[in-house]
Design a protein around this motif. Structure first.
Motif, PDB file in Angstrom:
ATOM      1  N   GLN A 287       1.444 -18.237  22.453  1.00 14.87           N
ATOM      2  CA  GLN A 287       1.781 -19.179  21.228  1.00 14.87           C
ATOM      3  C   GLN A 287       0.812 -20.626  21.093  1.00 14.87           C
ATOM      4  O   GLN A 287      -0.196 -21.315  22.226  1.00 14.87           O
TER       5      GLN A 287
ATOM      6  N   GLN B 142       6.721 -18.337  19.045  1.00 10.98           N
ATOM      7  CA  GLN B 142       6.420 -17.624  19.499  1.00 10.98           C
ATOM      8  C   GLN B 142       6.193 -16.346  19.201  1.00 10.98           C
ATOM      9  O   GLN B 142       5.953 -14.766  19.075  1.00 10.98           O
ATOM     10  N   GLU B 143       7.412 -15.534  17.849  1.00 12.98           N
ATOM     11  CA  GLU B 143       7.241 -15.190  17.143  1.00 12.98           C
ATOM     12  C   GLU B 143       6.433 -15.455  16.099  1.00 12.98           C
ATOM     13  O   GLU B 143       6.442 -14.223  15.553  1.00 12.98           O
ATOM     14  N   GLU B 144       5.997 -16.751  15.019  1.00 13.67           N
ATOM     15  CA  GLU B 144       5.658 -17.120  14.484  1.00 13.67           C
ATOM     16  C   GLU B 144       4.320 -17.083  14.818  1.00 13.67           C
ATOM     17  O   GLU B 144       3.130 -16.734  13.297  1.00 13.67           O
TER      18      GLU B 144
ATOM     19  N   SER C 259      10.545 -21.752  21.526  1.00  9.74           N
ATOM     20  CA  SER C 259      10.636 -20.349  21.351  1.00  9.74           C
ATOM     21  C   SER C 259       9.846 -19.241  19.714  1.00  9.74           C
ATOM     22  O   SER C 259       9.295 -18.931  19.549  1.00  9.74           O
TER      23      SER C 259
END
Length: 79
Positions: free
Chosen positions: A32, A10-12, A7
């Protein structure tokens, strides 16, 4: 065993892992990056460069991370 991207990616979605993979088994997906579990040679080069610690070994995954292995398998199933 293979490495799995979880996970935090998914943000980076930084992508340093793609550059260091000696067998080119990491590809960018919609949300991702994914590691092809059939090609990964378990070298760990991707783990060393991931800025968000998103990459874990398959056998070290927690139950809540197992969904990311399934996502990778599904991503590469149609290739």
């Amino acid at each position: 065993m293979a490495f799995v991207i979880t996970s935090p990616c998914q943000e980076e979605k930084a992508g340093e892992c793609v550059e260091v993979c000696p067998v080119e088994c990491i590809e960018e997906g919609k949300d991702q990056f994914y590691i092809d579990p059939d090609i990964c040679i378990d070298c760990g080069a991707c783990v060393a460069v991931c800025p968000v610690d998103a990459i874990v070994e398959e056998f070290d995954m927690t139950p809540d991370q197992e969904v990311y292995l399934k996502k990778a398998e599904e991503f590469f199933a149609n290739r």
